[in-house]
Motif scaffolding. Structure first.
Motif, mmCIF file in Angstrom:
data_model
loop_
_atom_site.group_PDB
_atom_site.id
_atom_site.type_symbol
_atom_site.label_atom_id
_atom_site.label_comp_id
_atom_site.label_asym_id
_atom_site.label_seq_id
_atom_site.Cartn_x
_atom_site.Cartn_y
_atom_site.Cartn_z
ATOM 1 N N LYS A 232 54.028 -54.371 44.949
ATOM 2 C CA LYS A 232 53.222 -54.042 43.770
ATOM 3 C C LYS A 232 54.125 -54.078 42.546
ATOM 4 O O LYS A 232 55.185 -53.442 42.523
ATOM 5 C CB LYS A 232 52.603 -52.647 43.923
ATOM 6 N N THR A 233 53.727 -54.836 41.551
ATOM 7 C CA THR A 233 54.494 -54.921 40.309
ATOM 8 C C THR A 233 53.850 -54.034 39.262
ATOM 9 O O THR A 233 52.641 -54.114 39.030
ATOM 10 C CB THR A 233 54.560 -56.373 39.805
ATOM 11 N N VAL A 234 54.654 -53.165 38.644
ATOM 12 C CA VAL A 234 54.139 -52.235 37.635
ATOM 13 C C VAL A 234 54.985 -52.349 36.366
ATOM 14 O O VAL A 234 56.144 -52.771 36.401
ATOM 15 C CB VAL A 234 54.153 -50.783 38.149
ATOM 16 N N LYS A 235 54.394 -51.965 35.247
ATOM 17 C CA LYS A 235 55.095 -51.929 33.966
ATOM 18 C C LYS A 235 55.276 -50.472 33.563
ATOM 19 O O LYS A 235 54.326 -49.696 33.564
ATOM 20 C CB LYS A 235 54.304 -52.672 32.890
ATOM 21 N N LEU A 236 56.503 -50.125 33.229
ATOM 22 C CA LEU A 236 56.810 -48.764 32.808
ATOM 23 C C LEU A 236 57.461 -48.798 31.432
ATOM 24 O O LEU A 236 58.423 -49.530 31.204
ATOM 25 C CB LEU A 236 57.765 -48.097 33.806
ATOM 26 N N GLY A 237 56.932 -48.008 30.524
ATOM 27 C CA GLY A 237 57.495 -47.938 29.181
ATOM 28 C C GLY A 237 58.521 -46.840 29.065
ATOM 29 O O GLY A 237 58.465 -45.832 29.775
ATOM 30 N N SER A 238 59.500 -47.029 28.192
ATOM 31 C CA SER A 238 60.517 -46.014 27.926
ATOM 32 C C SER A 238 61.052 -46.231 26.515
ATOM 33 O O SER A 238 60.651 -47.170 25.819
ATOM 34 C CB SER A 238 61.658 -46.118 28.940
ATOM 35 N N LYS A 239 61.988 -45.377 26.093
ATOM 36 C CA LYS A 239 62.589 -45.531 24.768
ATOM 37 C C LYS A 239 63.332 -46.848 24.633
ATOM 38 O O LYS A 239 63.462 -47.403 23.551
ATOM 39 C CB LYS A 239 63.548 -44.360 24.507
ATOM 40 N N GLU A 240 63.822 -47.366 25.783
ATOM 41 C CA GLU A 240 64.575 -48.623 25.770
ATOM 42 C C GLU A 240 63.669 -49.840 25.769
ATOM 43 O O GLU A 240 64.129 -50.971 25.626
ATOM 44 C CB GLU A 240 65.506 -48.693 26.990
ATOM 45 N N GLY A 241 62.361 -49.628 25.969
ATOM 46 C CA GLY A 241 61.429 -50.746 26.016
ATOM 47 C C GLY A 241 60.612 -50.738 27.294
ATOM 48 O O GLY A 241 60.471 -49.701 27.956
ATOM 49 N N THR A 242 60.047 -51.895 27.637
ATOM 50 C CA THR A 242 59.206 -52.011 28.826
ATOM 51 C C THR A 242 60.023 -52.508 30.008
ATOM 52 O O THR A 242 60.809 -53.444 29.894
ATOM 53 C CB THR A 242 58.034 -52.989 28.576
ATOM 54 N N HIS A 243 59.825 -51.855 31.136
ATOM 55 C CA HIS A 243 60.507 -52.255 32.368
ATOM 56 C C HIS A 243 59.473 -52.809 33.351
ATOM 57 O O HIS A 243 58.421 -52.195 33.564
ATOM 58 C CB HIS A 243 61.212 -51.067 33.022
ATOM 59 N N ILE A 244 59.768 -53.936 33.954
ATOM 60 C CA ILE A 244 58.960 -54.479 35.041
ATOM 61 C C ILE A 244 59.601 -54.039 36.344
ATOM 62 O O ILE A 244 60.769 -54.358 36.611
ATOM 63 C CB ILE A 244 58.899 -56.028 34.991
ATOM 64 N N VAL A 245 58.849 -53.303 37.144
ATOM 65 C CA VAL A 245 59.385 -52.802 38.417
ATOM 66 C C VAL A 245 58.582 -53.402 39.566
ATOM 67 O O VAL A 245 57.375 -53.193 39.672
ATOM 68 C CB VAL A 245 59.338 -51.266 38.486
ATOM 69 N N ASN A 246 59.270 -54.170 40.396
ATOM 70 C CA ASN A 246 58.658 -54.737 41.596
ATOM 71 C C ASN A 246 58.911 -53.777 42.752
ATOM 72 O O ASN A 246 60.044 -53.656 43.237
ATOM 73 C CB ASN A 246 59.266 -56.105 41.899
ATOM 74 N N LEU A 247 57.869 -53.077 43.158
ATOM 75 C CA LEU A 247 57.999 -52.102 44.239
ATOM 76 C C LEU A 247 57.780 -52.796 45.582
ATOM 77 O O LEU A 247 56.723 -53.397 45.821
ATOM 78 C CB LEU A 247 56.979 -50.989 44.079
ATOM 79 N N ILE A 248 58.779 -52.733 46.450
ATOM 80 C CA ILE A 248 58.640 -53.206 47.828
ATOM 81 C C ILE A 248 58.367 -51.958 48.657
ATOM 82 O O ILE A 248 59.238 -51.113 48.840
ATOM 83 C CB ILE A 248 59.911 -53.923 48.320
ATOM 84 N N ILE A 249 57.139 -51.821 49.141
ATOM 85 C CA ILE A 249 56.678 -50.577 49.752
ATOM 86 C C ILE A 249 56.628 -50.729 51.270
ATOM 87 O O ILE A 249 55.868 -51.542 51.801
ATOM 88 C CB ILE A 249 55.290 -50.192 49.217
ATOM 89 N N TRP A 250 57.425 -49.929 51.951
ATOM 90 C CA TRP A 250 57.468 -49.936 53.415
ATOM 91 C C TRP A 250 56.621 -48.773 53.940
ATOM 92 O O TRP A 250 56.930 -47.616 53.694
ATOM 93 C CB TRP A 250 58.909 -49.801 53.901
ATOM 94 N N ASP A 251 55.565 -49.110 54.638
ATOM 95 C CA ASP A 251 54.702 -48.128 55.306
ATOM 96 C C ASP A 251 55.188 -48.058 56.754
ATOM 97 O O ASP A 251 54.972 -48.969 57.545
ATOM 98 C CB ASP A 251 53.249 -48.609 55.204
ATOM 99 N N VAL A 252 55.873 -46.963 57.087
ATOM 100 C CA VAL A 252 56.641 -46.893 58.330
ATOM 101 C C VAL A 252 55.837 -46.219 59.442
ATOM 102 O O VAL A 252 55.163 -45.214 59.232
ATOM 103 C CB VAL A 252 57.958 -46.124 58.089
ATOM 104 N N LEU A 253 55.952 -46.793 60.629
ATOM 105 C CA LEU A 253 55.323 -46.264 61.839
ATOM 106 C C LEU A 253 55.560 -44.763 61.964
ATOM 107 O O LEU A 253 56.690 -44.291 61.852
ATOM 108 C CB LEU A 253 55.902 -46.989 63.059
ATOM 109 N N GLY A 254 54.500 -43.999 62.210
ATOM 110 C CA GLY A 254 54.602 -42.544 62.224
ATOM 111 C C GLY A 254 54.982 -41.912 63.537
ATOM 112 O O GLY A 254 55.123 -40.692 63.620
ATOM 113 N N GLN A 255 55.174 -42.708 64.596
ATOM 114 C CA GLN A 255 55.599 -42.166 65.880
ATOM 115 C C GLN A 255 57.095 -41.880 65.836
ATOM 116 O O GLN A 255 57.898 -42.764 65.562
ATOM 117 C CB GLN A 255 55.287 -43.173 66.989
ATOM 118 N N LYS A 256 57.490 -40.667 66.129
ATOM 119 C CA LYS A 256 58.895 -40.266 65.979
ATOM 120 C C LYS A 256 59.812 -40.861 67.037
ATOM 121 O O LYS A 256 61.035 -40.793 66.904
ATOM 122 C CB LYS A 256 58.995 -38.737 65.988
ATOM 123 N N ASP A 257 59.242 -41.465 68.081
ATOM 124 C CA ASP A 257 60.074 -42.028 69.144
ATOM 125 C C ASP A 257 60.766 -43.318 68.721
ATOM 126 O O ASP A 257 61.727 -43.738 69.357
ATOM 127 C CB ASP A 257 59.218 -42.315 70.383
#
Length: 279
Positions: free
Chosen positions: A45-70
């Motif tokens: 997911k690519t998002v735009k975040l604003g700050s005092k330094e300007g706009t940042h493009i952040v490409n989020l690589i999202i890992w949805d991890v298996l919930g079994q603890k084994d």
């Protein structure tokens, strides 16, 4: 305009709604039907975040991890090189909050150190079934150094707090050093001590053995997902028949990839030997 790539993971027990939260954030969709995660699902997911330094493009690589603890090897692989992590608990199941403190937090810190963390108390829409609330989440967060304002109640079903909370962790990740998202370090010789030859431990080892051989982590996980489903593997109670079918399927993948017949046969024999030791 600065451009960043940040790897984050959603970690938590099975059935807490991690996959649904990702679907809500990435695609603005919700599916009531439980979706069993095989290994780890990876979304972008690519998002735009604003700050005092300007706009940042952040490409989020999202890992949805298996919930079994084994499946510790899968978890260690998924948690390597994280820029941030979201722990997800189910407000209707108290043990899922304790699991963050006892298992998921130590596992991530061991692999990636202390990165920006958040806790999502998911299923806020099921108020009549809640076993705990925000105060308990904040209490657990305090014991592992997560600020109160990084503990949030969410609902994948209604979308409550989902997008703004993902954006909050994305902004926090900007404080972490820029680095390669995909750790290319190779680990050879996957070994299982005899006392851990359970079906789950063997499946865990076979998956990571294949990922190492295949060489492309994210693409490899997608193949694992398909082959495991085609083999009819139940991640909660994998059986030998399904495991053998899974090994047959990934053998075919390796042949199609152009790996030498000799290496493929050696890989195949090694994985069958793992299965043979299951009690």
């Amino acid at each position: 305009m600065a451009n960043y790539v940040k790897k984050i993971a959603l970690a938590g027990d099975w059935g807490t709604g991690k996959t649904s939260l990702v679907r809500r954030f990435v695609y603005n969709l919700f599916e009531d039907k439980y979706i069993q995660t095989i290994g780890a699902k990876v979304s972008k997911k690519t998002v735009k975040l604003g700050s005092k330094e300007g706009t940042h493009i952040v490409n989020l690589i999202i890992w949805d991890v298996l919930g079994q603890k084994d499946y510790r090897m899968i978890h260690a692989n998924a948690f390597r090189g994280l820029d941030g992590a979201i722990f997800v608990c189910d407000l209707t199941r108290m043990e899922t909050l304790q699991g963050i403190h006892d298992y998921w937090y130590p596992q991530i810190v061991k692999v990636s150190g202390k990165v920006p963390f958040m806790i999502f108390g998911n299923k806020s829409d099921l108020k009549e079934q809640h076993k705990f609330g925000l105060s308990e989440i904040i209490g657990v967060g305090a014991t592992i150094g997560i600020p109160a304002d990084f503990c949030i109640l969410t609902s994948a079903k209604t979308g409550e707090n989902v997008e703004k909370s993902f954006l909050k962790i994305a902004r926090a990740c900007l404080s972490t050093p820029e680095r390669q998202v995909y750790d290319e370090e190779k680990h050879t010789g996957i070994y299982l001590a005899p006392e851990v030859y359970t079906a789950k431990a063997v499946l865990d080892a076979i998956i990571m053995d294949f990922i190492e051989v295949y060489g492309k982590e994210i693409e490899g996980m997608e193949i694992v997902e398909k082959c495991a489903r085609d083999a009819g593997i139940n991640m909660s109670v994998p059986d030998k028949v399904a495991l053998r079918k899974f090994v047959d399927l990934i053998k075919n993948v390796e042949l199609e990839k152009g790996i030498s017949q000799r290496d493929v046969e050696e890989n195949y024999a090694r994985r069958l030997m793992m299965i043979a030791y299951i009690e």
